[in-house]
Scaffold this active site. Structure first.
Site, PDB file in Angstrom:
ATOM      1  CG  HIS A   1      -5.949   0.775  12.753  1.00  0.00           C
ATOM      2  ND1 HIS A   1      -6.643   1.961  12.714  1.00  0.00           N
ATOM      3  CD2 HIS A   1      -5.419   0.623  11.520  1.00  0.00           C
ATOM      4  CE1 HIS A   1      -6.548   2.488  11.509  1.00  0.00           C
ATOM      5  NE2 HIS A   1      -5.801   1.696  10.757  1.00  0.00           N
ATOM      6  CD  GLU A   2      -2.736  -1.957  10.768  1.00  0.00           C
ATOM      7  OE1 GLU A   2      -3.264  -2.123   9.656  1.00  0.00           O
ATOM      8  OE2 GLU A   2      -2.307  -0.842  11.150  1.00  0.00           O
TER       9      GLU A   2
ATOM     10  CD  GLU B   1      -6.087   3.495   6.776  1.00  0.00           C
ATOM     11  OE1 GLU B   1      -6.261   3.307   7.992  1.00  0.00           O
ATOM     12  OE2 GLU B   1      -5.514   2.663   6.045  1.00  0.00           O
TER      13      GLU B   1
ATOM     14  CG  MET C   1       0.240  -3.314   4.898  1.00  0.00           C
ATOM     15  SD  MET C   1      -0.761  -1.856   4.428  1.00  0.00           S
ATOM     16  CE  MET C   1      -2.003  -2.655   3.434  1.00  0.00           C
ATOM     17  CD  GLU C   2      -4.773  -1.958   5.758  1.00  0.00           C
ATOM     18  OE1 GLU C   2      -3.796  -1.547   6.415  1.00  0.00           O
ATOM     19  OE2 GLU C   2      -5.406  -1.228   4.981  1.00  0.00           O
TER      20      GLU C   2
ATOM     21  CD  GLU D   1      -2.913   1.216   2.302  1.00  0.00           C
ATOM     22  OE1 GLU D   1      -2.833   0.344   3.194  1.00  0.00           O
ATOM     23  OE2 GLU D   1      -3.721   2.128   2.315  1.00  0.00           O
TER      24      GLU D   1
HETATM   25  N1  B3K Z   1      -2.967   0.989   5.688  1.00  0.00           N
HETATM   26  C1  B3K Z   1      -1.656   1.105   6.267  1.00  0.00           C
HETATM   27  C2  B3K Z   1      -0.946   2.342   5.879  1.00  0.00           C
HETATM   28  C3  B3K Z   1      -0.213   2.236   4.600  1.00  0.00           C
HETATM   29  C4  B3K Z   1       0.648   3.439   4.369  1.00  0.00           C
HETATM   30  C5  B3K Z   1       1.286   3.402   3.044  1.00  0.00           C
HETATM   31  N2  B3K Z   1       2.189   4.491   2.799  1.00  0.00           N
HETATM   32  C6  B3K Z   1      -1.705   1.009   7.742  1.00  0.00           C
HETATM   33  C7  B3K Z   1      -2.964   1.371   8.384  1.00  0.00           C
HETATM   34  O1  B3K Z   1      -3.449   2.474   8.319  1.00  0.00           O
HETATM   35  O2  B3K Z   1      -3.572   0.516   8.955  1.00  0.00           O
HETATM   36 ZN    ZN Z   2      -5.405   1.837   8.803  1.00  0.00          ZN
END
Ligand code: B3K
Ligand code: ZN
Length: 889
Positions: free
Chosen positions: A303-304, A326, A269-270, A127
């Site tokens: 969160h993840e 998010e 990261m999820e 991501e």
């Molecule tokens: N979704 C990821 C963040 C990714 C960032 C990329 N530059 C973590 C999170 O918000 O859960």
């Molecule tokens: Zn997130």
């Protein structure tokens, strides 16, 4: 300079993809000098695209293309075009198999995006647009595909091979190599792809879902970290249960894995079924981790995990919709944390962060709406606005609908859009559908940037027994948005009588008798008149921080101190204390500028005294709340409030006020300290955490007495601590309050701490940041020494954040040194990092972009450094966007 530099992507240009990928089969062969990636993509034209002639355009970056096959036939060089960003093939049929073989160099990938090496393991971060650094692909979130991934690697070095989904097969290959094949039954966009290969150990557990399915849970780490996984595992199980209970969401695969890696650009990261975590956001044990880290880990693990539904099962159509996953997921994790610990304290801490960091973003050159209109580099938009303000917007919706309707709305959202890539508009429509509430005006929260400012005036008519609140709203201009329409702002209020009792609130004769009410502010100016009010009340405004706004009300200091001790709502209580402190601080700063002595209003001393008294006598008091009431507004918040920010004044007057509070209330601080010393063994539990927080807050004040007795007590706490919270708090108290009398003790403990913990990376990171963030004028040379220290490594983002980030963001007086040395220091490192890790470089740059906040001399010094960065010949798109926008008029 990359070709993409300076190109802007607009939301209004969104088009559905010309092609779809129904299935993705990857073979990833890992070697020590190169990795070979073979991708078989089952593709077809998108029936919704209506572009029958469109060529196939795949994204790809830093790839060496070895071979392309279309429908089984190797293409000649003349059949396609390839450049630094794309592979283009014209004249493809309606459906076909595309096979690409590429070579990549993960070992040389210092951007930590795509496939890279973190110490001894291979891992990925895709991501937002990292997958294109692995193979040519339709690297956009609205292309969902099933994935099968075969990983091949040397068995001795990489015994563990992981990817998304379920393990399909594994086995030996010749030459000391082995393979594993993983298959993910859920279609997903490629940003959720993950791969890990390494010599990893794991702890494992299981979770039985509400419908009775058993899910295997595993946390993979390097052997050195195996003793720090239990807390995260427990937090994971709690999050899984909570999501079932609160949102009715069950986990869907048979296995859920977390991997800890040391080199990671952000928190975690999820990726579907295979979350990858920065080790600092997952590993903890009492000896090495503070209460703060435990809380952070609990919320990030949750969160993840929550993303499995809010993000993965229902994903984003395009990156302008980032807050869809998010903002919503931050709201979900904040509510989870509130349910696990103290709701009021969680809220205060979140609001404190939002007001300091997000409000600053809103008033800076990168201000953007929750759903931005355009970007140059999407990595720059993982911001506090998308995350934290986005969460506030979801919170307002949840409050407007109430618990039951909001749950109906999320149920509808998850069922209607399962397996799809959608927009914030789709989310809002679900909420309207289930509630019948018209959210037309509310939608401006998604499209308008900036922090609305409310001004409240009041009028009491004793004869008519009426109390009128007049509320005005306005929102300052932001880049490309000079004029704003009024927002729909829910303002939750209560009115307190002189005994602190809540009065019944009636806006009209047939209104109910509720004692807390949501005022719906929709116009630029509105009046709300309450009837049957027997005396002039003290209004409690914006309870629970019901909207992300700035609010001004002409309270007297006595009223603020009254709210501080009588108001029921934690946020209003805390905010009253902050306002009272602010008034005193502002008065002090003005006196200082006028060359007059700085005096402290006794009202503030009395208010702080009552908080300390409550801590001693009120057995039911939430000590964490009291600890928060004892904190003056942070320097960064004071800087955010004033233009220009008086750097020296803020630091000097705030320190002087702290000193005076310490002297005036020394006995009470001492009693509170001693009353909260405990020899119980460490537990991560609300009451115990609150006790430690309060004790260490008192210790910080007591250091300011510069009394050898208290230095000795700090040393004793340091020596006898059985947990990192108390050990590092004692060290920080000394380091943050340097004086001649504690110099040798300070230096001894700083050295001893490193000696003791040098082999625990996460503790070393705390040691670095504790020194860099110390609000001590003139400590840049010390920070530069830390960069030369053996523990520092510019390639490791955590180390960069611990030294450069901590100094530039948390040490206002050091970073803004009048000679510009702090600015030069930051620009030097941004230039270095630009070449190796653009995402980290642009992230670090933020404090320099806030030059408009400072005096003209500092503005000039900051702009010199920004222009120096701008003049770099090979600027990444990441840094280019931030630096160019911050220099625009
Ligand atoms: N979704 C990821 C963040 C990714 C960032 C990329 N530059 C973590 C999170 O918000 O859960
Ligand atoms: Zn997130």
């Amino acid at each position: 300079m990359k070709e993409s530099q300076g190109k802007t992507v607009y939301l209004r240009d969104y088009r559905v993809p010309d092609f779809l990928i129904d299935d993705t089969q990857l073979i990833v062969e890992l070697f020590e000098t190169q990795t070979l990636v073979s991708a078989r993509l089952k593709m077809r034209r998108n029936p919704a695209a209506q572009t029958p002639q469109a060529p196939l355009v795949l994204s790809g970056r830093a790839l060496e293309l070895l071979e392309v096959k279309l429908a089984g036939k190797v293409l000649a060089g003349s059949d396609y075009q390839v450049d630094a960003e794309q592979l283009t093939i014209a004249g493809v049929p309606a459906s076909f198999m595309l096979e690409c073989r590429t070579r990549i160099k993960p070992q040389e990938n210092t951007s930590l995006e795509g496939l890279y090496k973190s110490r001894v393991m291979f891992c990925t971060q895709c991501e937002a647009e990292g997958f294109r650094k692995i193979t040519y692909y339709l690297d956009r979130p609205d292309v969902l595909s099933s994935f099968t991934t075969r990983i091949e690697a040397e068995k001795l070095r990489y015994p563990v091979l992981l990817s998304n989904g379920n393990l399909l097969a594994s086995g030996e290959l010749g030459g000391g190599r082995h393979f594993a094949t993983w298959q993910d039954p859920f279609k997903k966009p490629c940003y959720l792809f993950a791969l890990v290969a390494g010599d990893l150990e794991n702890i494992s557990d299981s979770f039985t879902t509400s419908s009775g399915r058993k899910v295997e849970l595993k946390i993979f780490v390097e052997a050195k970290d195996l003793d720090k996984c239990d807390f995260a595992m427990d937090a994971l199980k709690r999050a899984m249960r909570w999501d079932e209970q609160v949102y009715g969401r069950e986990y869907d695969l048979d296995i859920f894995m977390i991997v800890a890696v040391d080199d990671f650009n952000m928190g975690a990261m999820e990726n579907k079924g295979l979350n990858i975590f920065n080790s600092s956001c997952v590993l903890a044990k009492p000896e090495t981790s503070t209460d703060f880290s435990f809380a952070r880990i609990e919320s990030i693990v949750a969160h993840e995990y929550f993303h499995n539904w809010s993000g993965n099962r229902v994903t984003c159509r395009d990156w302008f919709q980032l807050s869809l996953k998010e903002g919503f997921t931050v709201f979900r994790d904040a509510e989870f944390s509130a349910d696990m610990g103290s709701r009021a304290v969680n809220r205060i801490e979140d609001v404190g962060m939002l007001r300091t960091v997000q409000f600053a973003e809103d008033s800076g050159p990168m201000a953007h709406s929750v759903r931005p209109e355009s970007y140059m580099e999407i990595s720059n938009f993982y911001t506090v606005t998308i995350y934290e303000k986005g969460a506030e917007v979801v919170r307002m919706i949840a409050n407007l609908l109430g618990k039951e309707l909001f749950r109906k709305g999320t149920d509808l959202y998850f069922s209607r859009f399962d397996g799809m890539a959608v927009t914030t508009e789709d989310f809002v429509q679900c909420m309207e559908t289930v509630s019948g509430i018209n959210l037309t005006q509310f939608r401006r929260w998604y499209s308008q940037a900036g922090t609305p400012e409310l001004t409240v005036s009041r009028d009491y008519d004793a004869k008519q027994r009426r109390f009128t609140l007049t509320i005005k709203q306005q929102c300052p201009p932001t880049p490309r948005q000079p004029d704003k329409e009024p927002f729909y702002i829910p303002v939750t209020v209560a009115l307190l009588d002189s005994n602190g009792q809540e009065l019944p609130l009636q806006l009209g004769a047939d209104d109910g008798q509720a004692t807390s009410k949501v005022l719906r502010l929709t116009d630029a100016e509105q009046q709300f008149t309450f009837i049957n009010i027997p005396e002039a009340p003290v209004p409690a405004l914006l309870r629970g921080f019901s909207a992300p706004v700035k609010l001004q009300c002409d309270y007297t200091r006595e009223e603020l101190s009254f709210l501080m001790s009588h108001e029921r709502d934690g946020f209003v209580r805390w905010e009253a204390g902050q306002q009272l402190s602010l008034a005193v601080l502002n008065e002090g700063m003005q006196a200082r500028l006028a060359g007059q002595p700085v005096t402290v209003d006794p009202v503030l001393i009395t208010a702080f005294g009552s908080v300390l008294q409550a801590a001693l006598v009120d057995v039911n008091a939430d000590k964490a709340m009291l600890a928060n009431l004892l904190l003056l507004p942070p320097e960064a918040y004071l800087a955010e409030l004033a233009v220009p920010a008086d750097v020296e004044g803020i630091h000097a007057v705030r320190e002087q006020l702290r000193r005076q509070l310490a002297h005036e209330l020394a006995d009470l601080f001492a009693q509170v300290y001693h009353a909260n010393v405990s020899n119980e063994s460490y537990r991560y539990e609300a009451r115990a955490i609150a006790g430690r927080t309060l004790k260490n807050t008192a210790l910080n004040y007591l250091m300011l007495l510069e009394d050898p007795h208290w230095f000795a007590i700090a040393k004793q706490q340091y020596d006898s601590a059985t947990n990192m919270t108390d050990q590092s708090a004692a060290l920080r108290a000394l380091v943050n309050n340097p004086c001649a009398a504690n110099q040798s003790l300070r230096e001894t403990l700083v050295a001893a701490f490193y000696q003791q913990w040098q082999h625990e990376t996460l503790v070393v990171e705390q040691w670095l940041s504790l020194q860099s963030a110390a609000p001590v004028p003139g400590n840049l040379p010390a920070v530069q020494q830390l960069i030369k220290h053996e523990a520092f490594d510019l390639r490791n983002p955590n180390k960069v954040r611990s030294v450069i980030g901590a100094f530039c963001n948390s040490n206002l007086i050091g970073f803004h040194a009048g000679d510009g040395s702090g600015y030069r220091f930051l620009a030097d490192y941004v230039i270095k990092l630009n070449a190796s890790n653009p995402q980290i470089a642009s992230r670090q740059l933020t404090p320099l972009t806030r030059w408009r906040k400072y005096d003209t001399t500092r503005q000039a010094l900051m702009k010199v450094e920004l222009r120096r960065v701008m003049a770099e010949p090979k600027l990444s798109p990441d840094v280019f966007e931030i630096v160019s926008k911050s220099l625009q008029d």
